[in-house]
Design a protein around this motif. Structure first.
Motif, mmCIF file in Angstrom:
data_model
loop_
_atom_site.group_PDB
_atom_site.id
_atom_site.type_symbol
_atom_site.label_atom_id
_atom_site.label_comp_id
_atom_site.label_asym_id
_atom_site.label_seq_id
_atom_site.Cartn_x
_atom_site.Cartn_y
_atom_site.Cartn_z
ATOM 1 N N PRO A 111 23.399 67.117 -26.452
ATOM 2 C CA PRO A 111 22.333 66.108 -26.518
ATOM 3 C C PRO A 111 21.277 66.320 -25.432
ATOM 4 C CG PRO A 111 24.493 65.080 -26.685
ATOM 5 C CD PRO A 111 24.732 66.505 -26.307
ATOM 6 N N TYR B 104 18.995 69.697 -31.997
ATOM 7 C CA TYR B 104 18.139 68.573 -31.613
ATOM 8 C C TYR B 104 16.662 68.960 -31.687
ATOM 9 C CZ TYR B 104 22.197 65.927 -30.154
ATOM 10 O OH TYR B 104 23.392 65.236 -30.153
ATOM 11 N N SER C 248 23.453 71.166 -31.616
ATOM 12 C CA SER C 248 23.816 69.788 -31.939
ATOM 13 C C SER C 248 24.959 69.275 -31.078
ATOM 14 C CB SER C 248 24.181 69.667 -33.422
ATOM 15 O OG SER C 248 25.271 70.497 -33.734
ATOM 16 N N GLU D 229 20.670 61.590 -37.485
ATOM 17 C CA GLU D 229 20.514 60.396 -36.665
ATOM 18 C C GLU D 229 19.500 60.543 -35.539
ATOM 19 O OE1 GLU D 229 24.373 62.269 -34.887
ATOM 20 O OE2 GLU D 229 23.239 62.334 -36.775
ATOM 21 N N ARG E 128 18.706 64.434 -34.193
ATOM 22 C CA ARG E 128 19.762 65.425 -34.380
ATOM 23 C C ARG E 128 19.859 65.822 -35.844
ATOM 24 N NH1 ARG E 128 26.303 64.588 -33.453
ATOM 25 N NH2 ARG E 128 26.885 66.797 -33.594
ATOM 26 N N SER F 205 18.544 60.199 -31.720
ATOM 27 C CA SER F 205 19.371 60.436 -30.540
ATOM 28 C C SER F 205 18.842 59.738 -29.299
ATOM 29 C CB SER F 205 19.478 61.941 -30.270
ATOM 30 O OG SER F 205 20.133 62.199 -29.058
ATOM 31 N N SER F 206 17.534 59.864 -29.044
ATOM 32 C CA SER F 206 16.951 59.236 -27.850
ATOM 33 C C SER F 206 15.445 59.096 -28.015
ATOM 34 C CB SER F 206 17.283 60.039 -26.583
ATOM 35 O OG SER F 206 16.897 61.392 -26.725
#
Length: 262
Positions: A76, A120, A73, A149, A200, A151-152
């Motif tokens: 990223p 992740y 975590s 959350e 994440r 992330s991407s």
């Protein structure tokens, strides 16, 4: 001597017909095939008639990069290079009590074991831009939520840097994330495309070795997730009109010469 006048009325009629035809012609627009919400059998892209998968079954349309998590975590993910997506790796599981309830058009997907280490997690689905449709006209839009959350987001291996609102660390009680991908922020391609969401998971107390529940839920907006065929051009039609004009003028000239030769 004789004078041949250009058949202006014929020209006007032909050109008017060409331009009118071009004006009313329209591109064909369809919902992008293969865009499936998480946790559904079909039809894809949600909406009335959506059939939800059985709980504790492997998702039919989404996969998870294995092994998972793909990185700690504290690291990223900025590239999907080297990731391997395993079949039957993302599961439709009962949601954590704090999560948005499943249904009616989507369900939560998680690792096989919902209570998993921090890090992740990368979820992937595929869809198609059919032959004859223009990738630059494609748009994908929808909402999502996750624990923790978002992330991407990646399209065809390239990170999307705009058009995405990510769920926060505790945004899993509703659809707090959204996305709109089009030619301004992503590159679609003819044929198969891949779409990835990176989530994440924060372990208990922020410690990756202390597992907590983690998952993803995505719903596409079928009305906004579309692709089109090319717009018809006016030039080919006008060119046809001019060819028709030439033939009409030639026929008139031949007729006039025949009359004068008598």
């Amino acid at each position: 001597m004789f004078c041949l006048k250009t058949p202006t009325k014929t020209l006007a009629r032909i050109l008017f017909t060409a331009m009118a035809t071009a004006a009313v012609a329209a591109a064909t627009t369809i919902t992008i095939p293969g865009l499936c919400n998480t946790g559904v059998v079909g039809p894809c892209a949600g909406g009335p008639g959506t059939s939800l998968q059985t709980l504790s079954s492997a998702d039919l349309n989404w996969q998870l990069a294995l092994p998972s998590p793909s990185s700690p975590s504290a690291s990223p993910i900025t590239s999907l290079s080297g990731l391997t997506f395993g079949p039957n790796s993302a599961f439709v599981n009962p949601p954590n009590g704090a999560w948005l309830a499943n249904g009616p058009n989507s369900q939560w997907i998680t690792p096989m074991v919902e209570n998993s280490p921090g890090g992740y997690y990368v979820y992937q689905t595929t869809f198609a831009i059919p032959v004859g449709f223009v990738p630059t006209t494609a748009t994908i839009a929808g909402v999502f939520t996750s624990d923790n959350e978002g992330s991407s987001v990646f399209l065809n291996g390239s990170q999307v840097n705009s058009g995405v609102v990510f769920p926060g660390p505790a945004g899993f009680g509703s659809f707090t994330g959204s996305f709109t991908l089009n030619s301004t922020n992503a590159t679609f391609q003819s044929g198969s495309n891949t779409l990835d969401f990176v989530i994440r998971n924060r372990g208990v107390g922020g410690i990756d070795t202390s597992p907590t529940d983690t998952g993803l839920r995505v719903e596409f907006n079928s009305q906004l997730s579309t692709v089109s065929t090319p717009e018809p051009g006016t030039m080919p039609l006008i060119a046809s009109a001019l060819i028709g004009l030439g033939l009409a003028w030639r026929q008139r000239r031949t007729k006039k010469r025949s009359e004068l030769a008598r």
